[in-house]
Design an enzyme around this catalytic site. Structure first.
Site, mmCIF file in Angstrom:
data_model
loop_
_atom_site.group_PDB
_atom_site.id
_atom_site.type_symbol
_atom_site.label_atom_id
_atom_site.label_comp_id
_atom_site.label_asym_id
_atom_site.label_seq_id
_atom_site.Cartn_x
_atom_site.Cartn_y
_atom_site.Cartn_z
ATOM 1 N N CYS A 167 4.460 1.329 -8.096
ATOM 2 C CA CYS A 167 5.133 0.112 -7.661
ATOM 3 C C CYS A 167 6.105 -0.387 -8.727
ATOM 4 O O CYS A 167 5.872 -0.200 -9.917
ATOM 5 C CB CYS A 167 4.067 -0.957 -7.399
ATOM 6 S SG CYS A 167 4.691 -2.415 -6.579
ATOM 7 N N CYS A 201 -4.163 -0.661 -3.230
ATOM 8 C CA CYS A 201 -4.693 0.624 -3.681
ATOM 9 C C CYS A 201 -4.136 0.982 -5.046
ATOM 10 O O CYS A 201 -3.069 0.513 -5.434
ATOM 11 C CB CYS A 201 -4.396 1.723 -2.666
ATOM 12 S SG CYS A 201 -2.659 1.929 -2.279
ATOM 13 N N CYS A 243 0.864 -1.168 0.000
ATOM 14 C CA CYS A 243 0.000 0.000 0.000
ATOM 15 C C CYS A 243 0.910 1.230 0.000
ATOM 16 O O CYS A 243 2.123 1.093 -0.026
ATOM 17 C CB CYS A 243 -0.905 -0.035 1.228
ATOM 18 S SG CYS A 243 -2.562 0.549 0.882
#
Length: 142
Positions: A90, A83, A11
């Site tokens: 990422c 999320c 997250c």
């Protein structure tokens, strides 16, 4: 026994959703999983996160917020992004690693109400159970 499956819940800050998911994976998967969580940034675990988990008998008060670790990332069998922002920022998930995207709304945005964190907790538990079943993990608390 087979080797435990390594799950990595990601997250933005590792202060609520990913902490809850990690706790449920450990609770339901036991020694059949190695569950960890992290954020792209770190921040203190929100008191509501600890409170809503304590309400259902899971104590995460000793946990700390952690920043993403690339070694853990690359050793994981499943990367779960909780999320949308994490998906955008990422690192790329290699083909050998299962990539899962949940997009659970941050219950702590704006005024962050306790009932919103409870609702997110319940949604995350269902998703964790579905994930564990989907990868063939025997369930402990079903």
């Amino acid at each position: 026994m087979e080797q435990p499956i390594r799950l990595y819940f990601l997250c933005i800050q590792n202060r609520c959703r990913s902490q809850i998911a990690e706790a449920f994976a450990r609770h339901h998967g036991g020694e059949n999983v190695i569950a960890e969580s992290a954020g792209l940034e770190t921040g203190d675990i929100h008191p509501y996160t600890i409170e809503v988990m304590k309400e259902i008998g899971i104590d995460i008060s000793s946990k700390n917020s952690k920043k993403i670790d690339m070694k853990t990332f690359m050793q994981s069998k499943v990367i779960i992004k909780l999320c949308e922002q994490v998906n955008e920022k990422c690192p790329i998930v290699p083909f050998a690693i299962k990539n899962v995207q949940w997009d659970i709304a941050d219950p702590l945005t704006h005024m962050g109400r306790l009932e919103d964190v409870r609702a997110a907790r319940d949604e995350i538990e269902l998703k964790v159970i579905e994930l564990l079943r989907g990868v063939g993990v025997p369930m402990l608390n079903d």
